[in-house]
Design a protein around this motif. Structure first.
Motif, mmCIF file in Angstrom:
data_model
loop_
_atom_site.group_PDB
_atom_site.id
_atom_site.type_symbol
_atom_site.label_atom_id
_atom_site.label_comp_id
_atom_site.label_asym_id
_atom_site.label_seq_id
_atom_site.Cartn_x
_atom_site.Cartn_y
_atom_site.Cartn_z
ATOM 1 N N PHE A 1 -8.500 -8.555 2.878
ATOM 2 C CA PHE A 1 -9.688 -7.654 2.791
ATOM 3 C C PHE A 1 -10.810 -8.672 3.232
ATOM 4 N N VAL B 1 -13.424 -3.806 -4.729
ATOM 5 C CA VAL B 1 -12.211 -3.400 -5.314
ATOM 6 C C VAL B 1 -12.715 -2.249 -6.477
ATOM 7 N N VAL C 1 -7.042 0.791 -6.274
ATOM 8 C CA VAL C 1 -5.832 0.665 -6.893
ATOM 9 C C VAL C 1 -5.854 1.898 -7.923
ATOM 10 N N LEU D 1 -2.080 -6.171 -9.730
ATOM 11 C CA LEU D 1 -3.394 -6.470 -9.387
ATOM 12 C C LEU D 1 -4.275 -6.322 -10.576
ATOM 13 N N LEU E 1 -10.438 -2.025 -1.503
ATOM 14 C CA LEU E 1 -9.255 -1.851 -1.982
ATOM 15 C C LEU E 1 -9.381 -0.881 -3.153
ATOM 16 N N ALA F 1 -10.336 3.817 2.123
ATOM 17 C CA ALA F 1 -10.145 2.428 1.412
ATOM 18 C C ALA F 1 -8.482 2.352 1.723
ATOM 19 N N LEU G 1 -5.263 -10.668 -1.677
ATOM 20 C CA LEU G 1 -6.567 -10.606 -1.469
ATOM 21 C C LEU G 1 -7.213 -10.989 -0.347
ATOM 22 N N PRO H 1 -14.355 -8.461 -0.403
ATOM 23 C CA PRO H 1 -13.678 -7.136 -0.402
ATOM 24 C C PRO H 1 -14.094 -6.454 -1.787
ATOM 25 N N THR I 1 0.830 -1.328 0.189
ATOM 26 C CA THR I 1 0.135 0.154 -0.127
ATOM 27 C C THR I 1 0.914 1.246 -0.013
#
Length: 190
Positions: free
Chosen positions: A79, A85, A119, A149, A117, A138, A76, A83, A68
């Protein structure tokens, strides 16, 4: 006069070479079209819908490991069982349009930022402004284009939103609201 004749001959030669090249390209495209049709008929090639920007519903989510922006390692499994995403690119206008809805939803999601999450695809400098908006709601990862990812979750465009249940994609879309609707429907059904 001889320069003019030489120029005309050269132009003619270039035109002939261009024609040969074009005929070769057309022939190759015809061959590839026939091969693709044969693969589809045999069931070995399944067309992916044009609007899919990530793994489709029912597909297994791929494994990944990332770090992060706060320096914490994530996978994975970090979370939980469900999760949410979101993939964003700082240069993407639709990402900027969807971002406030994602942030507002993530802020109210049970489990908080530990189940969400985000990204951001780009450089650290490009991602800074978007990361500041996402960080309170997040866990944020910044990665380059075609990063781990994106590969694990089959992301090919932005924005992309996924809801994963038990390592399987339960919802996937380039618009956030259908994914949020699926996320809200599951607890109500359970």
């Amino acid at each position: 006069m001889s320069y003019l004749a030489a120029a005309i001959a050269l132009i003619g030669l270039l035109a002939a070479l261009n024609l040969l090249f074009t005929v070769g390209v057309v022939r190759r495209l015809r061959d590839q079209s026939a091969e693709l049709a044969a693969l589809r008929e045999s069931g070995q090639a399944k067309p992916r819908p044009v609007d899919d920007v990530a793994l489709p519903v029912g597909a297994p989510a791929g494994a990944f490991a990332a770090t992060t922006i706060d320096g914490e390692p994530v996978t994975l499994g970090t979370f939980g069982e469900r999760p949410l995403v979101g993939f964003f690119s700082p240069r993407c206008t639709p990402c900027k349009e969807q971002l406030p809805t994602f942030v507002k939803y993530a802020a109210a999601r049970p489990g908080g930022r530990d189940t969400v999450l985000a990204v951001i695809v780009g450089t650290e400098e490009e991602a800074q402004e978007t990361a500041e908006l996402l960080r309170p709601v997040a866990t944020v990862v910044v990665e380059p284009d075609a990063g781990p990812l994106q590969r694990a979750l089959g992301v090919t465009g932005f924005p992309a939103f996924l809801l994963i249940e038990g390592e399987t994609v339960a919802a996937s879309d380039y618009v956030f609201l259908p994914v949020a609707d699926r996320d809200l429907a599951v607890p109500a059904a359970g």
